[in-house]
Design an enzyme around this catalytic site. Structure first.
Site, PDB file in Angstrom:
ATOM      1  N   VAL A 256       0.902  -1.155   0.000  1.00 18.38           N
ATOM      2  CA  VAL A 256       0.000   0.000   0.000  1.00 18.38           C
ATOM      3  C   VAL A 256       0.946   1.212   0.000  1.00 18.38           C
ATOM      4  CG1 VAL A 256      -1.757   1.297   1.268  1.00 18.38           C
ATOM      5  CG2 VAL A 256      -1.841  -1.212   1.210  1.00 18.38           C
ATOM      6  N   PRO A 257       1.136   1.831  -1.168  1.00 18.65           N
ATOM      7  CA  PRO A 257       2.324   2.685  -1.369  1.00 18.65           C
ATOM      8  C   PRO A 257       2.179   4.093  -0.779  1.00 18.65           C
ATOM      9  CG  PRO A 257       1.026   2.592  -3.380  1.00 18.65           C
ATOM     10  CD  PRO A 257       0.317   1.718  -2.389  1.00 18.65           C
ATOM     11  N   CYS A 258       2.236   4.172   0.540  1.00 19.33           N
ATOM     12  CA  CYS A 258       2.102   5.481   1.186  1.00 19.33           C
ATOM     13  C   CYS A 258       3.306   6.373   0.890  1.00 19.33           C
ATOM     14  CB  CYS A 258       1.881   5.312   2.683  1.00 19.33           C
ATOM     15  SG  CYS A 258       3.162   4.359   3.493  1.00 19.33           S
ATOM     16  N   HIS A 259       4.397   5.768   0.388  1.00 15.68           N
ATOM     17  CA  HIS A 259       5.556   6.609   0.031  1.00 15.68           C
ATOM     18  C   HIS A 259       5.243   7.500  -1.174  1.00 15.68           C
ATOM     19  CE1 HIS A 259       5.943   2.897  -2.373  1.00 15.68           C
ATOM     20  NE2 HIS A 259       6.514   3.666  -3.299  1.00 15.68           N
TER      21      HIS A 259
END
Lengths: 205, 164
Positions: A172-175
């Site tokens: 889950v690409p919160c970056h």
């Protein structure tokens, strides 16, 4: 014949069983998995940024702990929040390890992994993470934009805090969520890691 | 998934297994003999995993040893029901290559209660207090049971040396 005393009994009966016990417990863990008793399986993953921890329930990947997290703490938190029936079960994490290896080598742009969202809160926080999960590889959004997509454009601080508690980072690409104006902002794995990931994806120079 | 009731800080099961696997295997080798210890080990930790939400967090070692002892007793009962029970320790008989066979053979001839006390003390290395918690008796009673087991062991070996 020698006589018998406590010392001799200890020497005979107390022979070291560490290696045999390690083998026996590896078989035990496999059997626990076959019998559906392994509620959480975990494995470690070598990444270019250090050792990560992956954990999955039978539903799917439930936790990715970045290299700045301590394995023991990760397991204790999972024991408290999901179940203490946690065993080291690398085979359950094989698909996740393979896909993450490919991602870190720049050979994979999206993940085909079953996810278990149980550590993700319902409500606004959950909507923030679900919107974040839809961000494509190499594409970024601001906290405000994600807050808006989650239904409350003014709640960008709450969006930031929901992203900070993301239990499944990278997948889950919160970056990919940045401060408005292009500053990178905080990251659970540390700001250097955020920069490294965005550079890997070609999102920044 | 329903969350089971946890009575103490929930230690991840893998850590519980890591901490207790070697003493449990040592105990079982003395309790049922080396060749059957692994089967009992599997039964012990599967039962522990099933009942893990009821684990006594204050006495984890006594808790798992209680299960191991029960599995050893089940094992002996199952063996006794078979048409030709094989003495599980006899294949470890004394030979020149195995000078300690006499100890194993003598342990195999103890009563279950004495063998459990001796195995908890000398194979698994438990304190008398932990042995008491495992056997459900006081520390002083545990000390007596271990001493009784040791002297029974001594008598068995002395007797065999006389008849040899």
């Amino acid at each position: 014949m020698s006589g018998i005393d406590a010392e001799r009994i200890t020497r005979v009966l107390g022979a070291d069983t560490a290696a045999a016990a390690a083998e026996a417990s590896a078989r035990l863990v496999e059997r626990a998995d076959r019998e559906g008793l392994a509620e959480i399986g975990y494995a470690t993953l070598e990444t270019p940024l250090g050792v990560a921890v992956l954990a999955a329930t039978r539903r799917g990947l439930v936790r990715v702990a970045l290299p700045n997290e301590r394995l023991e703490q990760v397991l204790e938190d999972l024991a408290a929040e999901v179940s203490p029936r946690i065993v080291e079960l690398p085979q359950r994490l094989d698909p996740a390890r393979r896909e993450l290896d490919q991602y870190f080598e720049g050979r994979r742009e999206h993940f085909d992994l079953a996810l278990d969202w149980r550590l993700i809160e319902a409500g606004f926080s959950g909507r923030v993470l679900r919107q974040t999960a839809r961000l494509p590889y190499g594409v970024t959004a601001s906290y405000g934009e994600i807050a808006q997509r989650a239904g409350n454009p003014r709640a960008y601080r709450a969006a930031g805090s929901a992203l900070g508690r993301n239990p499944i980072p990278i997948v889950v690409p919160c970056h990919r969520v940045l401060l408005s104006g292009g500053k990178l902002g905080n990251y659970g794995g540390g700001p250097e890691m955020k920069e490294w990931l965005l550079r890997l994806e070609g999102a920044i120079d | 998934m329903s969350r089971p009731e946890i009575t103490a800080d929930p230690v991840p099961f893998q850590r519980f297994l890591d901490q207790h696997r070697a003493p449990v295997l040592s105990f079982l080798r003395a309790a049922v003999g080396p060749s059957d210890a692994d089967d009992c080990f599997q039964e012990t930790f599967i039962a522990a995993l099933r009942a893990y939400h009821r684990m006594d967090g204050r006495h984890p070692r006594a808790w798992v040893m209680t299960i191991a002892r029960r599995k050893a007793i089940d094992h002996h009962r199952a063996r006794a029901r078979r048409p030709e029970p094989r003495a599980e320790f006899d294949d470890l008989g004394v030979t020149d290559e195995h000078p300690d066979g006499e100890v194993w053979a003598a342990v195999g001839r103890l009563s279950e209660a004495q063998r459990a006390a001796v195995a908890l003390r000398y194979a698994a290395g438990l304190s008398h207090r932990e042995i008491g918690a495992t056997l459900g008796c006081s520390e002083a009673a545990a000390r007596r049971r271990v001493a009784d087991g040791l002297s029974a062991l001594r008598q068995t070996i002395d007797r065999e040396e006389l008849t040899a």
